[in-house]
Enzyme design. Structure first.
Site, PDB file in Angstrom:
ATOM      1  N   PHE A 143       0.851  -1.186   0.000  1.00  0.00           N
ATOM      2  CA  PHE A 143       0.000   0.000   0.000  1.00  0.00           C
ATOM      3  C   PHE A 143       0.889   1.239   0.000  1.00  0.00           C
ATOM      4  CE2 PHE A 143      -2.230   3.647   1.603  1.00  0.00           C
ATOM      5  CZ  PHE A 143      -3.385   3.612   0.849  1.00  0.00           C
ATOM      6  N   ASP A 228       9.309   3.056   2.110  1.00  0.00           N
ATOM      7  CA  ASP A 228       8.113   3.841   2.426  1.00  0.00           C
ATOM      8  C   ASP A 228       7.892   3.749   3.934  1.00  0.00           C
ATOM      9  OD1 ASP A 228       5.597   4.838   2.919  1.00  0.00           O
ATOM     10  OD2 ASP A 228       4.663   3.933   1.149  1.00  0.00           O
ATOM     11  N   LYS A 257       2.393  11.248   7.073  1.00  0.00           N
ATOM     12  CA  LYS A 257       1.604  11.017   8.282  1.00  0.00           C
ATOM     13  C   LYS A 257       2.103  11.774   9.518  1.00  0.00           C
ATOM     14  CE  LYS A 257      -1.100   7.271   6.692  1.00  0.00           C
ATOM     15  NZ  LYS A 257      -0.822   6.096   5.882  1.00  0.00           N
TER      16      LYS A 257
HETATM   17  C1  LIG Z   1      -0.937   6.174   4.360  1.00  0.00           C
HETATM   18  C2  LIG Z   1       0.137   5.602   3.529  1.00  0.00           C
HETATM   19  C3  LIG Z   1       0.459   6.150   2.270  1.00  0.00           C
HETATM   20  C4  LIG Z   1      -0.353   7.247   1.622  1.00  0.00           C
HETATM   21  O1  LIG Z   1      -0.391   8.415   2.362  1.00  0.00           O
HETATM   22  P1  LIG Z   1      -1.563   9.499   2.063  1.00  0.00           P
HETATM   23  O2  LIG Z   1      -1.198  10.665   2.934  1.00  0.00           O
HETATM   24  O3  LIG Z   1      -2.845   8.858   2.456  1.00  0.00           O
HETATM   25  O4  LIG Z   1      -1.505   9.805   0.618  1.00  0.00           O
HETATM   26  C5  LIG Z   1       1.528   5.602   1.585  1.00  0.00           C
HETATM   27  N1  LIG Z   1       2.245   4.585   2.084  1.00  0.00           N
HETATM   28  C6  LIG Z   1       1.961   4.036   3.288  1.00  0.00           C
HETATM   29  C7  LIG Z   1       2.813   2.931   3.800  1.00  0.00           C
HETATM   30  C8  LIG Z   1       0.895   4.514   4.046  1.00  0.00           C
HETATM   31  O5  LIG Z   1       0.592   3.942   5.209  1.00  0.00           O
END
Ligand SMILES: *Cc1c(COP(=O)(O)O)cnc(C)c1O
Length: 401
Positions: A143, A228, A257
């Site tokens: 994700f 990520d 985040k």
């Molecule tokens: C939440 C998340 C994203 C996307 O972030 P947004 O601010 O919702 O665009 C990407 N990678 C990971 C691992 C995430 O948990």
């Protein structure tokens, strides 16, 4: 302002808001630290932290003060001009990540897009990959966000279906499978994009040595490694970044985040000059990226994480929480897994759908969200106390025990 009941607000949202989420049936009007409150005055403990965007706790007083102070001075310049905040944020994040340079964006997906653009550009300009042939290796059950390019390499039909035509140039291999990565690498491979722990997939923790192995493959093949850390980073798993558990030195670190301290969307990519240096003026950007309000908030958000030793908290309290969950005698729990305060409780198939239990936990004052139909994630703000964890465990025991 008119006060509405929870019922009225949920109906209004159902009617006027697009149905791209399926929220738990609770409305939140107020929050502080680990606690949130609904319009009727019922209090709940937040076990999701807005998917780890509220690591510092709801409305941390220092972060709110930074927001208000900055709002009184300057909020937006765009990058057409310098501001007196972005340089300070860039310096701070560079020192924290140990990387030469920072590129600021707003949402996580934008930071992932930035990392993809960086790896491709590096591939063409530095590695010498033939035009339009660049490949990036990604993993099953990933994700990374919601843009067309990112969902192009999602394997989740709900996230991906009917958004084509899709962006080419991604090779999907099984997570936690170094051999598959090795087989997928070729002369056109420019990068590997990986989550150190797959949060949305249900807190999937790879075998020890997986990230280290990816780093070795990347080094041997002149490929960039991008982690990520949007969900796992900034102290959530008991280290500043989850890749530090294995002493890995990735080429690109993607953050989001909690970088915004739970008040503002702030994201960024950190990398050394040889990598982020591929951008020249005009080749990438964002009107709000690096805006003074975001920078002031992010600087304070990072200082709070460091000053309040949130990594240590996540490590100790996470171990305590996990032990407590493992000690619950339950025919419904198949596995408890995670790192630090990022914990997934996997349910037995016979237990039925997780939504039933997250709803029951809500009735006990605990706000958790299921991922897929069979996993419940526990990721409270890192300011949670041992006593509050005891309370949470009690509720889980009542519902799942
Ligand atoms: C939440 C998340 C994203 C996307 O972030 P947004 O601010 O919702 O665009 C990407 N990678 C990971 C691992 C995430 O948990």
């Amino acid at each position: 302002m008119t006060r509405y009941s929870s019922e009225e607000l949920m109906d209004m949202e159902q009617q006027y808001g697009a149905h791209n989420y399926h929220p738990l049936e609770v409305v939140i009007t107020k929050a502080e630290g680990v606690w949130v409150e609904d319009p009727e005055g019922r209090r709940y403990m937040d076990m999701l932290s807005a998917y780890s965007a509220v690591n510092q706790g709801h409305r941390h007083p220092r972060i709110i003060k930074a927001l208000k102070d900055q709002a009184d001075e300057l909020t937006l310049t765009s990058r057409a001009f310098y501001s007196d905040r972005w340089p300070l944020f860039a310096k701070k994040l560079s020192e924290l990540t140990g990387k030469d340079m920072i590129l600021p964006m707003n949402t996580g997906a934008e930071a992932v897009e930035t990392a993809i653009k960086t790896m491709r550009k590096w591939g063409y300009l530095v590695k010498g990959v033939e035009k339009d042939k660049a490949e990036i290796i990604v993993f099953e059950d990933n994700f990374h966000g919601r843009t067309v390019t990112i969902v192009s390499f999602s394997v989740d039909p709900i996230a991906r279906d009917n958004y084509g035509p899709y962006t080419p140039g991604f090779v999907v291999v099984p997570y936690d499978d170094l051999e598959a990565v090795m087989k997928a690498v070729n002369k056109n491979t420019v990068g590997i994009l990986v989550e150190p722990i797959q949060g949305e997939a249900g807190v999937a923790v790879p075998s020890e040595g997986f990230l280290k192995g990816l780093e070795e493959i990347a080094r041997e093949n002149n490929v960039l490694l991008a982690v990520d850390e949007i969900q796992t980073g900034l102290c959530r798993t008991g280290k500043t970044f989850a890749f530090q558990h294995e002493g890995v030195d990735p080429d690109l670190i993607i953050m989001g985040k909690a970088l915004g301290g739970g008040v503002f969307p702030v994201s960024a990519v950190a990398a050394d000059k040889e990598v982020l240096g591929v951008f020249q003026p005009g080749s990438h950007g964002s009107t709000f990226g690096g805006n003074p309000l975001a920078c002031a908030v992010a600087i304070e958000a990072l200082d709070v994480l460091i000053d309040e030793k949130m990594s240590e908290r996540a490590s100790e309290l996470g171990a305590y929480f996990m032990e407590g969950l493992k000690a619950i005698k339950s025919s419904k729990i198949k596995q408890v897994r995670g790192k630090g305060l990022l914990i997934g409780v996997v349910l037995e198939e016979s237990a039925g759908k997780a939504r039933k239990y997250t709803t029951a936990l809500k009735e006990k004052g605990l706000l958790c969200k299921e991922t897929h139909d069979w996993i419940i994630r526990f990721a409270p703000p890192l300011v949670i106390t041992r006593e509050e964890i005891d309370k949470a465990l009690e509720a889980v025991r009542e519902v799942l025990g």
